[in-house]
Write an enzyme that holds these catalytic residues in place. Sequence first.
Site, mmCIF file in Angstrom:
data_model
loop_
_atom_site.group_PDB
_atom_site.id
_atom_site.type_symbol
_atom_site.label_atom_id
_atom_site.label_comp_id
_atom_site.label_asym_id
_atom_site.label_seq_id
_atom_site.Cartn_x
_atom_site.Cartn_y
_atom_site.Cartn_z
ATOM 1 N N ALA A 102 -21.711 27.635 43.226
ATOM 2 C CA ALA A 102 -20.442 28.342 43.396
ATOM 3 C C ALA A 102 -19.521 27.608 44.361
ATOM 4 O O ALA A 102 -19.975 26.945 45.297
ATOM 5 C CB ALA A 102 -20.704 29.753 43.916
ATOM 6 N N GLY A 147 -25.594 28.295 41.096
ATOM 7 C CA GLY A 147 -24.982 28.277 39.778
ATOM 8 C C GLY A 147 -25.182 26.973 39.034
ATOM 9 O O GLY A 147 -25.156 26.944 37.804
ATOM 10 N N GLU A 150 -28.384 27.455 37.365
ATOM 11 C CA GLU A 150 -28.174 28.430 36.299
ATOM 12 C C GLU A 150 -27.520 27.776 35.086
ATOM 13 O O GLU A 150 -27.848 28.091 33.940
ATOM 14 C CB GLU A 150 -27.316 29.590 36.816
ATOM 15 N N GLU A 170 -29.399 31.420 46.357
ATOM 16 C CA GLU A 170 -28.453 32.496 46.667
ATOM 17 C C GLU A 170 -28.907 33.391 47.814
ATOM 18 O O GLU A 170 -28.085 33.887 48.591
ATOM 19 C CB GLU A 170 -28.194 33.332 45.411
#
Length: 300
Positions: A102, A147, A150, A170
């Site tokens: 992120a 992310g 991900e 996270e």
Amino acid sequence: MLRLSRTAVWLRTLPAEHLATSGKILSRSLSAGRKKDILLHVHGEANCGLAEIQMNRPHAKNALGKVFVDELYETLDILRYDENVRVVIIKSNVKGVFCAGADLKERAQMTDSQAVHFVQRLRSLMDGIASLPMPSIAAIEGYALGGGLELALACDLRVAASCAKMGLIETTRGLFPGAGGSQRLPRCIGVGRAKELIFTGRQIDGQEAYSIGLVNHAVPQNEEGDAAYRRALALAEEIVPRAPIAVKMSKAAINRGIEVDIASGMAIEGMCYTLNIPTKDRREGMAAFIEKRPPKFIGK
């Protein structure tokens, strides 16, 4: 349904300065003007059927900012309807990093509701990668965190340099994986291992990622820093000659079947198989076998 041919997409997106080819690769940028965060490269005739999504945001280590996400959405929309593309590789043009996750600087400026909306958009983006009809391969040279991991998990296959660093970090930022990581990681490596990595926010290298099944291949890094890409390219070149519709049906059967009980999975397999039966490629495969020659699949 919208159908974009390779030529149509090429004419629509190729800036004038890219009209000349470099080697056997045609370079396509989504639009002329400012430097793009996402570049789309399609290999030329020698490797017909192979496309690369190249992440190109060096100042932010390919962080998932608004512009980056918008451009990646646009790229996926182009690829989804290009029937000439048989395999997609997602890689980084930034040395030492795949995707840092992120964009926390942008996130810090958002209200709670804006942050929730943006993460929902990220989740949808990852679903878009996972639902590409053709196989996708993530080439992970460096850091794939939060992310970024991900994003790699949304791909069908993952190749990593042994020295790459991966983790859903996270919980070290007061969050938990919200763009698919809490669902895709357990399905990839098992519930127990996934819980440990998510709860601790631990980072692991490419070799450990291979040992637990997070990546398909881990390779020693080379002097150029592109060992994972080279292995991903070799893997893609194994897939490209195979019957495209059969590969797509295989992907659909696996992705849909893994979410249901075995009996329902068998029914899904049967439906996908039925769709493959009338294809020209199936007849070509049978003819090539009988005639003892390599098949020439056309994706029809």
